[in-house]
Write a protein that holds these residues in place. Structure first.
Motif, PDB file in Angstrom:
ATOM      1  N   VAL D 175       0.860  -1.180   0.000  1.00  0.00           N
ATOM      2  CA  VAL D 175       0.000   0.000   0.000  1.00  0.00           C
ATOM      3  C   VAL D 175       0.896   1.229   0.000  1.00  0.00           C
ATOM      4  CG1 VAL D 175      -1.830   1.253   1.186  1.00  0.00           C
ATOM      5  CG2 VAL D 175      -1.768  -1.261   1.286  1.00  0.00           C
ATOM      6  N   ILE D 176       0.719   2.065  -1.013  1.00  0.00           N
ATOM      7  CA  ILE D 176       1.536   3.272  -1.130  1.00  0.00           C
ATOM      8  C   ILE D 176       0.705   4.458  -0.682  1.00  0.00           C
ATOM      9  CG2 ILE D 176       2.894   4.714  -2.676  1.00  0.00           C
ATOM     10  CD1 ILE D 176       3.037   2.285  -4.583  1.00  0.00           C
ATOM     11  N   GLY D 177       1.103   5.060   0.419  1.00  0.00           N
ATOM     12  CA  GLY D 177       0.362   6.190   0.964  1.00  0.00           C
ATOM     13  C   GLY D 177      -0.468   5.745   2.148  1.00  0.00           C
ATOM     14  N   PRO D 180      -6.188   8.292   4.732  1.00  0.00           N
ATOM     15  CA  PRO D 180      -7.345   7.446   5.045  1.00  0.00           C
ATOM     16  C   PRO D 180      -7.518   6.292   4.066  1.00  0.00           C
ATOM     17  CG  PRO D 180      -7.999   9.695   4.395  1.00  0.00           C
ATOM     18  CD  PRO D 180      -6.542   9.706   4.639  1.00  0.00           C
ATOM     19  N   ALA D 181      -7.298   6.536   2.787  1.00  0.00           N
ATOM     20  CA  ALA D 181      -7.481   5.463   1.805  1.00  0.00           C
ATOM     21  C   ALA D 181      -6.462   4.358   2.034  1.00  0.00           C
ATOM     22  CB  ALA D 181      -7.351   6.028   0.393  1.00  0.00           C
ATOM     23  N   GLY D 182      -5.214   4.747   2.204  1.00  0.00           N
ATOM     24  CA  GLY D 182      -4.161   3.754   2.378  1.00  0.00           C
ATOM     25  C   GLY D 182      -4.301   2.989   3.685  1.00  0.00           C
ATOM     26  N   GLY D 206      -1.071   8.989   8.270  1.00  0.00           N
ATOM     27  CA  GLY D 206      -2.349   9.649   8.505  1.00  0.00           C
ATOM     28  C   GLY D 206      -2.781  10.537   7.355  1.00  0.00           C
ATOM     29  N   GLY D 207      -1.803  10.997   6.581  1.00  0.00           N
ATOM     30  CA  GLY D 207      -2.125  11.802   5.404  1.00  0.00           C
ATOM     31  C   GLY D 207      -2.954  13.007   5.759  1.00  0.00           C
ATOM     32  N   SER D 208      -4.004  13.228   5.005  1.00  0.00           N
ATOM     33  CA  SER D 208      -4.808  14.432   5.176  1.00  0.00           C
ATOM     34  C   SER D 208      -5.508  14.465   6.533  1.00  0.00           C
ATOM     35  CB  SER D 208      -5.838  14.536   4.043  1.00  0.00           C
ATOM     36  OG  SER D 208      -6.545  13.321   3.950  1.00  0.00           O
ATOM     37  N   THR D 246       9.418   6.878   0.635  1.00  0.00           N
ATOM     38  CA  THR D 246       8.760   7.294  -0.596  1.00  0.00           C
ATOM     39  C   THR D 246       8.795   6.174  -1.617  1.00  0.00           C
ATOM     40  OG1 THR D 246       9.582   9.519  -0.199  1.00  0.00           O
ATOM     41  CG2 THR D 246       8.776   9.042  -2.422  1.00  0.00           C
ATOM     42  N   ALA D 247       7.641   5.816  -2.136  1.00  0.00           N
ATOM     43  CA  ALA D 247       7.626   4.933  -3.292  1.00  0.00           C
ATOM     44  C   ALA D 247       7.995   5.811  -4.479  1.00  0.00           C
ATOM     45  CB  ALA D 247       6.250   4.324  -3.481  1.00  0.00           C
ATOM     46  N   PHE D 248       9.168   5.568  -5.056  1.00  0.00           N
ATOM     47  CA  PHE D 248       9.627   6.516  -6.083  1.00  0.00           C
ATOM     48  C   PHE D 248       9.649   5.935  -7.487  1.00  0.00           C
ATOM     49  CE2 PHE D 248      13.647   4.571  -4.712  1.00  0.00           C
ATOM     50  CZ  PHE D 248      14.248   4.295  -5.934  1.00  0.00           C
ATOM     51  N   GLY D 291      -3.160  10.034  -2.727  1.00  0.00           N
ATOM     52  CA  GLY D 291      -3.812  11.305  -2.468  1.00  0.00           C
ATOM     53  C   GLY D 291      -3.829  12.232  -3.675  1.00  0.00           C
ATOM     54  N   ALA D 292      -3.983  13.496  -3.374  1.00  0.00           N
ATOM     55  CA  ALA D 292      -4.076  14.499  -4.432  1.00  0.00           C
ATOM     56  C   ALA D 292      -3.247  15.707  -4.024  1.00  0.00           C
ATOM     57  CB  ALA D 292      -5.531  14.908  -4.645  1.00  0.00           C
ATOM     58  N   LEU D 293      -2.808  16.457  -5.023  1.00  0.00           N
ATOM     59  CA  LEU D 293      -2.032  17.661  -4.757  1.00  0.00           C
ATOM     60  C   LEU D 293      -2.867  18.880  -5.122  1.00  0.00           C
ATOM     61  CD1 LEU D 293       1.379  16.552  -6.304  1.00  0.00           C
ATOM     62  CD2 LEU D 293       0.757  16.591  -3.891  1.00  0.00           C
ATOM     63  N   HIS D 426       1.294   9.645 -10.277  1.00  0.00           N
ATOM     64  CA  HIS D 426       2.655   9.245 -10.659  1.00  0.00           C
ATOM     65  C   HIS D 426       2.863   7.739 -10.631  1.00  0.00           C
ATOM     66  CE1 HIS D 426       2.815  13.431  -9.621  1.00  0.00           C
ATOM     67  NE2 HIS D 426       4.003  13.537 -10.181  1.00  0.00           N
ATOM     68  N   MET D 427       2.480   7.124  -9.533  1.00  0.00           N
ATOM     69  CA  MET D 427       2.735   5.688  -9.400  1.00  0.00           C
ATOM     70  C   MET D 427       1.929   4.903 -10.434  1.00  0.00           C
ATOM     71  SD  MET D 427       4.961   4.814  -7.232  1.00  0.00           S
ATOM     72  CE  MET D 427       6.004   6.214  -7.466  1.00  0.00           C
ATOM     73  N   PHE D 428       0.664   5.263 -10.556  1.00  0.00           N
ATOM     74  CA  PHE D 428      -0.177   4.570 -11.528  1.00  0.00           C
ATOM     75  C   PHE D 428       0.400   4.716 -12.931  1.00  0.00           C
ATOM     76  CE2 PHE D 428      -3.490   4.715 -14.749  1.00  0.00           C
ATOM     77  CZ  PHE D 428      -4.013   3.445 -14.615  1.00  0.00           C
TER      78      PHE D 428
HETATM   79  N1  NAD Z   1      -8.309  19.890   2.429  1.00  0.00           N
HETATM   80  C1  NAD Z   1      -9.247  19.179   1.872  1.00  0.00           C
HETATM   81  O1  NAD Z   1     -10.386  19.469   1.954  1.00  0.00           O
HETATM   82  C2  NAD Z   1      -8.899  17.990   1.163  1.00  0.00           C
HETATM   83  C3  NAD Z   1      -8.268  18.041  -0.070  1.00  0.00           C
HETATM   84  C4  NAD Z   1      -7.931  16.844  -0.732  1.00  0.00           C
HETATM   85  C5  NAD Z   1      -8.237  15.655  -0.141  1.00  0.00           C
HETATM   86  N2  NAD Z   1      -8.892  15.688   1.041  1.00  0.00           N
HETATM   87  C6  NAD Z   1      -9.297  14.537   1.682  1.00  0.00           C
HETATM   88  O2  NAD Z   1      -8.214  13.643   1.793  1.00  0.00           O
HETATM   89  C7  NAD Z   1      -8.733  12.374   1.761  1.00  0.00           C
HETATM   90  C8  NAD Z   1      -8.036  11.614   0.703  1.00  0.00           C
HETATM   91  O3  NAD Z   1      -7.321  10.636   1.337  1.00  0.00           O
HETATM   92  P1  NAD Z   1      -6.226   9.833   0.617  1.00  0.00           P
HETATM   93  O4  NAD Z   1      -5.851   8.755   1.530  1.00  0.00           O
HETATM   94  O5  NAD Z   1      -6.625   9.504  -0.747  1.00  0.00           O
HETATM   95  O6  NAD Z   1      -5.028  10.879   0.453  1.00  0.00           O
HETATM   96  P2  NAD Z   1      -4.136  11.568   1.553  1.00  0.00           P
HETATM   97  O7  NAD Z   1      -3.623  12.806   0.905  1.00  0.00           O
HETATM   98  O8  NAD Z   1      -4.792  11.689   2.824  1.00  0.00           O
HETATM   99  O9  NAD Z   1      -2.926  10.553   1.738  1.00  0.00           O
HETATM  100  C9  NAD Z   1      -1.999  10.308   0.769  1.00  0.00           C
HETATM  101  C10 NAD Z   1      -0.720   9.916   1.462  1.00  0.00           C
HETATM  102  O10 NAD Z   1       0.135   9.361   0.492  1.00  0.00           O
HETATM  103  C11 NAD Z   1       1.438   9.769   0.783  1.00  0.00           C
HETATM  104  N3  NAD Z   1       2.154   9.620  -0.473  1.00  0.00           N
HETATM  105  C12 NAD Z   1       1.875  10.196  -1.675  1.00  0.00           C
HETATM  106  N4  NAD Z   1       2.725   9.779  -2.605  1.00  0.00           N
HETATM  107  C13 NAD Z   1       3.551   8.912  -2.000  1.00  0.00           C
HETATM  108  C14 NAD Z   1       4.634   8.134  -2.457  1.00  0.00           C
HETATM  109  N5  NAD Z   1       5.016   8.146  -3.741  1.00  0.00           N
HETATM  110  N6  NAD Z   1       5.298   7.366  -1.578  1.00  0.00           N
HETATM  111  C15 NAD Z   1       4.906   7.330  -0.280  1.00  0.00           C
HETATM  112  N7  NAD Z   1       3.875   8.037   0.196  1.00  0.00           N
HETATM  113  C16 NAD Z   1       3.202   8.812  -0.655  1.00  0.00           C
HETATM  114  C17 NAD Z   1       1.299  11.143   1.304  1.00  0.00           C
HETATM  115  O11 NAD Z   1       2.372  11.467   2.139  1.00  0.00           O
HETATM  116  C18 NAD Z   1       0.000  11.053   2.088  1.00  0.00           C
HETATM  117  O12 NAD Z   1       0.248  10.773   3.432  1.00  0.00           O
HETATM  118  C19 NAD Z   1     -10.197  12.527   1.530  1.00  0.00           C
HETATM  119  O13 NAD Z   1     -10.858  12.560   2.717  1.00  0.00           O
HETATM  120  C20 NAD Z   1     -10.302  13.850   0.898  1.00  0.00           C
HETATM  121  O14 NAD Z   1     -11.532  14.448   1.041  1.00  0.00           O
HETATM  122  C21 NAD Z   1      -9.185  16.796   1.709  1.00  0.00           C
END
Ligand code: NAD
Ligand code: FAD
Ligand code: FMN
Ligand code: ZN
Lengths: 416, 108, 186, 1000
Positions: D175-177, D180-182, D206-208, D246-248, D291-293, D426-428
């Motif tokens: 699982v990369i990332g 919440p999804a990861g 924990g990401g977002s 980082t998965a690069f 996630g998303a940027l 990127h990864m996909f």
């Molecule tokens: N501020 C906002 O309102 C906002 C904006 C966008 C997304 N979101 C929310 O974020 C959640 C999305 O969750 P998610 O899990 O898809 O994304 P996320 O952004 O929470 O997590 C993605 C994680 O992947 C990691 N990551 C990315 N590329 C990587 C790599 N190559 N190698 C290792 N780690 C890597 C990041 O560090 C991050 O921790 C949703 O709840 C969405 O609504 C909120």
């Protein structure tokens, strides 16, 4: 509009809205005198010289993707002419001559930078091979000199010449006239100059078939943009040459391999020249932008994938870090691959073919960027006159049948 | 680094293998072979953009040679088979792949 | 044999492996080793005289009476016995195997060490590209593979014990590589 | 007071652990858990860097991996200095020193900022149009200046003392990332019993969720939920959790490369720990949850310090307790920026206005207004002011006709922007999955897979938290099932308090300014503006790949993470084409810049390549030998005595061999045992020589060709038994010869009953050569009659030496009476010492490879690879006698009959005697008929071997010369820089032509 500082300044006042297209992007005509397949540097240069030197302007260059997007846009841009055999020396040195004023001739700054190409020797055998090149080159009037490890270090201060490394540097061959150039600019410069002389460059147009008349001679091509007639066809498709020539029923002594390269993040100037090591497989220079440009070896299997294996990259970088241990903390920014067409003797094929009207320019493998101007120049001659230029006369297809190989590989296993 | 299925050892990393070039290139007898045929044997390869039948050796494993069909654009292996077995029908395999792709495309 | 003729093992004189409670590497010392090549039928004949069975199942070692037969390929087994048994094993094979075959003494070509401890798998995986999880590489499995830039034969003798064979001149590299990988567990 | 922008509470930093660090020499403090960026912001520092081209002042734009501006050099010491690090990812530690880059003399006053004034000239690609006259100025003036101006940080000048490690790993589900999804995916996979690897590039998983104080999941706060899940995962022995990883790179067959940063965040890294580790993971299945940027808005002067991403500001506030400013204007096209505005507002930050580009605003517009924040909809930013930090924002309203009416100037100290979200593909994409374009949301999303992976969460375009969790769990479950595990089925998560970040804009925003003059940045680091992209299109660069290369957009160290979609939209607009018709540029590894050292990892010094030493190595080293590298082997080159030069040592060694006896370690020669009933037949076919009739106990010098007829290898072969040969090869050729033989056996002559075993390392080989060779070894050997009659030249016998079993070859590579003693390798040193003692007693000495080369050259014996080069036939190499001409077939037979190989005029091996005997030719020197060849004269050959022969008292040389054997006696020339050297063509055998010494 001629490019110059004056025209740049003039345009600055009109917010650069006045620049015309650097090349036209026309729809294909029904037929041309000559069709060049492949808008890499070699194909574009061929078209340019056909128009500029042979007055043949009813020419199309057809390109499946975007011009310069093949190996021309992916290479580590090493330019040198210190090859071993007389045939190669003559061909590559012809190109080196043309590099000297190419920017001025094309009116496009291709940033040819003769910063010197240094090829390291790590074993007694390497030394013997390098010196053989140095002597052969001197006789041929090609500059190439032998350096002691200390002289090599003086020329390239980051070089590790410690006796304690696994394969210490025992010396180096240096061609001072060798260097690098801005790869994209070479393609764009030729495209602009050719287009200005009337050559049609047709991108996003993949050749899918070669049409032949009842006498077997070529009559044109089929493409993704429809059929186009041609009296003569020059195939300059690098990694895809086997595929295109197959359309005319010809098998080629070629195999296509992935070849990778990479750049570091941009750094302030640290690396003044080009260094190549064939023994431990590393090629490195620093671009004008500041990134270290590093070449790797080919993958072991035939592939059209434009990517390569991680183990190839790791091997390249362990060699770089061994020779330049301060670069261990530098970081890779981007890695990519090209598809190189490799002949059994690692020398190109620039020749007429058994099919009337069909010409081929291929087999440059891992080292054809440096030849771009020379290759285009003599290939244009071959197509225009229906006979090879003296410089490419030895680079036939028949040499593989007769066994008269121009075996740069056997002699040295040199890559770029 | 590809994952290559050795017919004997199963899936193993590419670095244990050597690619030994195109398969099914018959070695001619010295007598009665023309220079053209000899050149074809030594140098002419099909170099396809698509399926290739090629030789591999699991050199850092069981050390055996075997043949495989691989797609040169995706680098995916389609099948592996023993040395000496007849060359698979590449056109038929390509058609299967295309059908499979079409099905997946339709499925999404 | 004149007494001053000393055998020098490949690991002699090398820096000691920094053994810890979590991983250690110990050279096996001299062993008899025969590389046997031939058909499965020939191998079956060898099994009868060698003691340890020559597996026809790929990548499996047969062990008995202090001897081991490591499958390396469908026509290739590495027979390991106690030091000094080489000649006898060769003779036994010569006497018992009617099928065409090859038996070659490689007792000096190969050297061995045993890597053991809770971190053995992690240390190996610093350079060995195989999956060493017990489900993928169970006890009794053996195969040629790579460790870094050297070829090895890897044989799992217990959950956390591996017998590693390599060619003699690679011994410093193998030990050095494993030691470097084990440093962080010191 | 320091940290004046730090809130009194909140965030995940450790407030009881203050950390002192320096930035550009200034002492500052932050807390453990801070990134350099959050700590700088806490101290009110926004100006952190300068841009690449125009040297414009730049601040912290983001809070993560996508940062294009805030690049710094972090140094522990002179050797441990790392340039171009993103302050947003650097974790501070006690005593850290960070410096800004690409500025002189200081960050605030950068001389190169004049470039900004020259920017009307310095547009995209300007350098292709100028610097061409005068031509020689390019190398002497223009290029050096361009180079000096370019580049960002400085490479360290000392070798890196840190170590790097590597690990191959396998799992069912990677699982990369760990957003919440990861986390949900990893949870599902764990519950199925799968072997799981979960990695996240950040210090904390924990990401977002880490930045969001409002959401609840399954009744817990989002942060608590993630903490619990992480704990459960960490406790499972089937799950490997990797932070700062980082998965690069994503390679074929689900091979994924991860870079783990182990010590960079530590004040005092443990000496035993590597700095970084390369993980090479082969996963059965992969879940991409990256996630998303957030995307910037492209408006005039959008690059001043103090302008940052809205979500970044929210992260700084909620995760680090830091306010990006005190007076913060928000410009947005997306709901998520409202969350930032509301959180800041709640924290006491003044929010003068939210400028919403959308005509109607969004889901939170009413809420913001309700909270007392002014919201302007249909509004856009038309410019900003402020030198080293934004001081005010100008905005206007977009009219029905698309024009903009200027409205007001809003003083501020910070400006947040959000153009919506770009899924992290990127990864996909690296996995070669095909992207698809979703018209309504203006996003690229994962389409058809090429590998065994699936995307979940924001990287898959799913933004609502509940859906993200459900999708993540389903992805983990699905992956585990595909990996062959039994799973519990899907699961849904109860979520509250989440806002889905809807709304977005692509490309440049409209404004009321002169479009030819304003700078609205698309690629921040490379200073690519909207008008640069339009210029490129105007100049005919119609492919997005051309636009990228001409403008360099997306080529900076952030690789277009923030710029690519805007650049694409602007280019598409200029081309008047829909976005998918223009297409994206290729995603390549690495995802973020990755240290060279991690690729090289342990391959350095002696581990760069195995150092292979023979059993006599230590003895030779103690005896003072110099060694040479031959392949991986170290070979004793020569044995200089006190004060002796190489030349003197080699002369002495050669003379001693000819006069008495020498001892030489030949152990590195390849050895292959060829065994089986068909062994002789096999040898007969694979070598050019006949082998069927070789008697047991006899040896033959064998030459091996490839099928093309060129010499491939050579060596002496002994027949040990009817069905057993002892084959030797060159040192370097051993592996390829074995492979060549196996190839023919396994694929060509499958009927032959023959097996091969490498015995290179089984035997130590001690060559004893010289008139006293027999005398030297005789007393030591048992069981072999060494007499001339009983053991003739080119024979092999089995016996013992000092009780050790040996294979004794009588053979010679020196032309003297000679033996090669093969003993089991572990006895090599002892036997060597014993034989050496005998040799010395007889007036002999050890000799190295150099003397060996001289001795064999005196006899005209070739070295394959030195005297031949892959273009030489056996006949041309002077060993045509070896070819079994009557054999029906052998490898190379037909190749040798090709037209060109039969032509006269090919080169042949000859000897060269310099007219002046003192002159030693140089190997590789060319040969011409004339003493004074005109430039570009055709060389008729080259010198392959050249030495001073001590015994002959003159120089000798071997050469390949066209029609050489017909030129005996001719004078030729070897042109050298100091003048040509005259040579006479002679027979290649210089010494003892009759061969009497071989068999005295
Ligand atoms: N501020 C906002 O309102 C906002 C904006 C966008 C997304 N979101 C929310 O974020 C959640 C999305 O969750 P998610 O899990 O898809 O994304 P996320 O952004 O929470 O997590 C993605 C994680 O992947 C990691 N990551 C990315 N590329 C990587 C790599 N190559 N190698 C290792 N780690 C890597 C990041 O560090 C991050 O921790 C949703 O709840 C969405 O609504 C909120
Ligand atoms: C990583 C790498 C590093 C290298 N390093 C060096 C170096 O340092 N020095 C050096 O001298 N050389 C180097 N080379 C080699 C060099 O790049 C090539 O030899 C050279 O660029 C070839 O130019 P070209 O014009 O023949 O081919 P390309 O630039 O590849 O052009 C061929 C064109 O043909 C087109 N084409 C193919 N099929 C069709 C079709 N059916 N219809 C229409 N068009 C078609 C392709 O799209 C392509 O644009 C390197 C190569 C690579 C990949
Ligand atoms: C000499 C040279 C220098 C390059 N420098 C950069 C660079 O600084 N930044 C970058 O992102 N890419 C750089 N590239 C790589 C290109 O972005 C791109 O990867 C390459 O042209 C291959 O195209 P592709 O990756 O789109 O397939 C460079 C390429 C070459 C040949
Ligand atoms: Zn196998």
């Amino acid at each position: 509009m001629r490019f110059s500082f004056a025209s740049l300044l003039r345009n600055a006042f009109s917010a650069h809205t006045g620049w015309p297209e650097q090349w036209r992007s026309p729809e294909p005509k029904a037929a041309y005198d000559v069709i060049i397949v492949g808008a890499g540097g070699h194909g574009l240069a061929t078209a340019y010289y056909l128009a500029a030197e042979h007055g043949i302007t009813n020419v199309a260059v057809v390109e499946r993707g975007w011009l310069g997007g093949g190996n021309t846009g992916r290479n580590t841009t090493i330019i040198r002419s210190n090859y071993l055999w007389e045939e190669s020396e003559a061909l590559y040195d012809h190109a080196l001559d043309l590099w000297q004023d190419l920017s001025q001739v094309l009116n496009y700054n291709v940033m040819y930078s003769p910063r010197g190409v240094m090829m390291l020797a790590h074993t007694v055998h390497d030394v013997q091979v390098s010196k053989r090149h140095v002597h052969a080159n001197r006789l041929a009037g090609i500059q190439n000199e032998w350096l002691s490890p200390e002289e090599a270090k003086a020329f390239c201060p980051p070089l590790n010449i410690s006796r304690d490394i696994r394969y210490p540097v025992m010396g180096a061959a240096l061609q001072r006239k060798g260097g690098v150039a801005r790869h994209d600019a070479v393609a764009w410069g030729y495209a602009r100059a050719a287009s200005a002389l009337g050559v049609d460059i047709i991108q996003n147009c993949e050749v899918t078939a070669i049409r032949r008349g009842p006498d077997g001679a070529v009559t044109g091509i089929e493409t993704t943009k429809g059929p186009i007639g041609a009296k003569k066809i020059g195939v300059v498709a690098a990694g895809h040459t086997s595929v295109v020539m197959g359309m005319a029923g010809l098998r080629m002594p070629l195999e296509s391999y992935p070849l990778q390269a990479l750049v570091s993040e941009p750094l302030k100037p640290v690396f003044p020249c080009v260094v190549m090591s064939n023994t431990i497989h590393a090629y490195i220079s620093q671009s004008d932008k500041g990134d270290l440009v590093i070449g790797a070896g080919t993958d072991q299997y035939v592939s059209y994938s434009q990517t390569g294996g991680l183990h190839i990259t790791t091997h390249t970088l362990d060699a770089i870090c061994e020779l330049f241990p301060m670069f261990r903390r530098v970081r890779m920014l981007r890695n990519w691959g090209g598809i190189v067409d490799v002949t059994p003797d690692r020398s190109p094929i620039l020749a007429k073919t058994p099919v009337k009207g069909l010409f081929v320019n291929c087999g440059w493998g891992t080292g054809g960027f440096k030849a771009t101007p020379g290759s285009g120049h003599v290939f244009a001659h071959t197509i225009a006159r229906d006979e090879p230029h003296p410089k490419n006369a030895p680079f036939t297809l028949e040499r593989f049948r007769d066994g008269r190989l121009i075996d740069e590989a056997a002699a040295a296993a040199v890559a770029h | 680094m590809l994952l290559i299925t050795c017919p004997i050892c199963g899936p193993r990393p590419e670095i244990e293998f050597r690619n030994m070039g195109e398969a099914h290139i018959a070695r001619p007898t010295p007598e009665g072979t023309s220079d053209d045929d000899m050149a074809a044997f030594l140098y002419l390869r099909s170099n396809p953009k698509g399926l290739i039948a090629e030789r591999w050796r699991h050199v850092h494993g069981c050390a055996r040679f075997f043949n495989a069909v691989r797609h040169t654009v995706t680098d995916k292996f389609v099948t592996v088979y023993e040395v000496g077995a007849p060359k698979p029908d590449l056109a038929a395999l390509a058609a299967d792949l295309a059908a499979d792709l079409a099905a997946r495309e339709a499925g999404r | 044999m004149t007494p001053e003729i000393k055998r020098v093992g490949a690991f002699e004189g090398l820096p000691a492996f920094p053994a810890t409670s979590r991983v250690k590497a110990v050279p096996t010392g001299p062993l008899a080793r025969i590389l046997f090549r031939g058909s499965p039928a020939a191998a079956a004949s060898v099994s009868a005289v060698f003691g340890a069975p020559l597996s026809t199942v790929p990548m499996r070692a047969g062990e008995a009476g202090g001897r081991a037969a490591l499958w390396l390929g469908p026509d290739e087994w590495l027979l390991i016995g106690r030091d000094g048994e080489g000649e006898a094993i060769l003779a036994a094979i010569a006497g018992a195997v009617a099928e065409p075959h090859s038996a070659v003494d490689v007792g000096h070509r190969n050297t061995g060490l045993v890597l053991s401890g809770a971190r053995a798998v992690d240390v190996l995986n610093a350079g060995c590209p195989l999956d060493l999880h017990p489900s993928a590489f169970p006890i009794g499995m053996c195969t040629r593979t790579l460790l870094g830039k050297a070829e090895i034969v890897l044989w799992r003798q217990a959950a956390d014990r591996f017998h590693i064979e390599g060619w003699r001149s690679f011994a410093p590299y193998l030990l050095g590589f494993l030691a470097e990988a084990a440093r962080e567990y010191a | 007071m320091s940290q004046t922008f730090r809130r009194p509470e909140g965030g995940r930093i450790k407030r009881n652990k203050p950390v002192a660090f320096r930035f550009d020499g200034r002492a500052l403090t932050g807390y453990e858990g801070d990134t350099l960026a959050s700590a700088l912001l806490a101290n009110g520092v926004h100006l952190v860097g300068r841009s690449f081209k125009y040297h414009r002042p730049r601040g912290i734009l983001t809070a993560g991996a996508e940062e294009p501006n805030a690049l710094v050099t972090v140094s522990r010491d002179a050797a441990r200095s790392t340039p171009n690090l993103r302050a947003t990812q650097v974790e501070i530690y006690e005593g850290m020193t960070a410096e800004s880059q690409n500025r002189w003399p200081s960050l605030a006053f950068d001389a190169s900022a004049v470039n900004d004034l020259l920017s009307p000239i310095f547009v995209s690609g300007f350098y292709y149009k100028t610097f061409m006259w005068p031509a020689k100025f390019w190398t002497s003036v223009y290029e050096p200046r361009i180079r000096a101006a370019a580049g960002l940080g400085k490479a360290p000048e000392l070798p890196d003392p840190d170590r790097y490690q590597s690990r191959f790993a396998h799992c069912d589900v990677l699982v990369i990332g760990a957003g919440p999804a990861g986390l949900a995916a990893a949870l599902a996979a764990m519950e199925s019993g799968a072997r799981v690897i979960l990695c996240d590039e950040q210090a904390e998983m924990g990401g977002s969720l880490l930045s969001d104080p409002d959401v609840t999941i399954e009744g817990q706060s989002g942060r608590q939920w993630s903490t619990d899940v992480i704990m459960a995962l960490a406790l499972s022995d089937r799950v490997t959790c990797l932070t700062r990883t980082t998965a690069f790179g994503y390679f074929a067959d689900n091979f994924v490369a991860l870079a783990e940063r182990i010590t960079d965040h530590m004040a005092t890294p443990p000496a035993s720990s590597p700095r970084e580790r390369l993980w090479q993971v082969r996963a059965k299945q992969v879940v991409i949850a990256t996630g998303a940027l957030e995307r910037p808005l492209v408006f005039p002067e959008n690059d001043r310090p103090g302008i940052l991403f809205a979500d970044a500001a929210r992260t700084y506030l909620n995760r680090y307790g830091v306010m990006a400013g005190r007076k913060t204007v928000v410009a947005t096209a997306c709901d998520s920026a409202y969350l930032a505005a509301l959180d800041l507002h709640r924290a006491g930050v003044e929010v003068p206005a939210i400028l919403d580009i959308r005509r109607e605003g969004g889901a939170l517009t009413a809420a913001a207004r309700a909270a007392g924040i002014r919201v302007e909809t249909g509004a856009t930013v038309t410019g900003t002011r402020g030198r080293l930090r934004v001081a005010s924002v100008e905005f206007g309203h977009v009219q029905a006709d698309g024009s903009v009416r200027h409205d007001a100037v809003l003083p501020c100290d910070s400006l947040l922007m959000s153009g919506g979200w770009t899924p992290t593909l990127h990864m996909f994409s690296q996995s070669r999955g095909k992207l698809r374009y979703e018209e309504v949301t203006g996003r690229y999303l994962p389409g058809r897979s090429a590998e065994h992976e699936r995307s979940a969460g924001a990287c898959n375009g799913t933004m609502a938290l509940g859906a993200v969790l459900d999708e993540g769990y389903a992805a983990g479950e699905n992956a585990a099932r595909a990996a062959g595990l039994a799973t519990r089925g899907t699961k849904t998560f109860a979520v509250a308090g989440a806002t889905t970040p809807d709304g977005q804009v692509l490309g440049a925003l409209p404004h009321d300014r002169n479009p030819g003059r304003v700078k609205a940045f698309v690629d921040f680091q490379h200073d690519v503006t909207a008008k640069d992209i339009k210029l490129a299109v105007r100049e005919g660069f119609r492919s997005i790949e051309h636009v990228k290369r001409y403008t360099t957009t997306g080529m900076a160290t952030d690789q277009g993470k923030t710029s690519n979609m805007n650049a694409l939209a602007i280019a598409a607009g200029a081309l008047d084409k829909p976005i998918p018709a223009v297409g994206l540029t290729t995603f390549r590894m690495p995802y973020t810049p990755t240290t060279f050292g991690i690729f090289a990892n342990t391959s350095r010094g002696d581990l760069f390549d195995p150092v292979r030493r023979t059993s006599t190595h230590d003895w030779a080293a103690a005896a003072g030998a110099e060694f040479e590298n031959v392949g991986m082997w170290k070979r004793a080159w020569y044995f200089p005595r006190q004060g002796e030069s190489m030349h003197a040592a080699v002369d002495r060694e050669c003379r001693t061999v000819r006069a008495a006896v020498g001892i030489f370690d030949a152990s590195t020669l390849g050895k292959i045992e060829v065994v089986g009933p068909d062994a002789a037949e096999f040898m007969h076919r694979i070598y050019v020589n006949p082998f069927l009739k070789l008697e047991v106990g006899r040896c033959r010098y064998g030459i091996m060709c490839r099928d093309d007829g060129f010499v491939y290898d050579d060596g002496v072969v002994g027949r040990i038994a009817a069905d057993r040969f002892h084959v030797t090869t060159t040192t370097g050729g051993a592996p390829r010869v074995l492979s060549h033989m196996e190839d023919y056996l396994q694929t060509e002559w499958t009927d032959l009953k023959v097996w091969l075993t490498s015995t290179t390392e089984q035997w130590a080989v001690i060559a004893v050569q010289g008139p006293k060779a027999r005398e030297a070894i005789a007393p030591l050997i048992e069981g072999i009659d060494l007499s001339k009659a009983a053991m003739p030249h080119m024979s092999v016998r089995m016996g013992t030496i000092l009780g050790v079993p040996c294979r004794l070859f009588r053979m010679s590579f020196t032309g003297e009476l000679g033996f090669e003693i093969n003993v089991p390798a572990a006895y090599g040193k002892a036997i060597w010492e014993a034989v050496h003692a005998r040799v010395v007693a007889l007036g002999g000495c050890p000799y190295g490879t150099e003397a060996m080369h001289v001795l064999r050259a005196e006899k005209g014996y070739i070295i394959v690879g030195q005297d031949t080069d892959g273009t030489v036939t056996p006949d041309e190499a002077g060993v045509g006698w070896a070819v079994g001409k009557s054999k029906p077939d052998f490898v190379g037979k037909r190749g040798l009959a090709r037209a060109d190989l039969l032509k006269p005029g090919r080169t042949q091996l000859v000897g060269l005697a310099t007219v002046d005997p003192k002159v030693v030719l140089e190997e590789g020197a060319q040969i011409t008929p004339d003493a004074d060849p005109a430039p570009r004269t055709h060389a008729i050959g080259h010198v392959t071997s050249a030495y001073h022969s001590a015994v002959l008292g003159r120089s000798i040389a071997l050469a390949m010369v066209e029609r050489g054997r017909s030129r005996l006696g001719e004078t030729l020339h070897v042109p050298m820089p100091g003048g040509a050297i005259a040579v006479t063509v002679v027979d290649p055998v210089f010494y003892d032509k009759e061969g009497g010494r071989l068999d005295p």
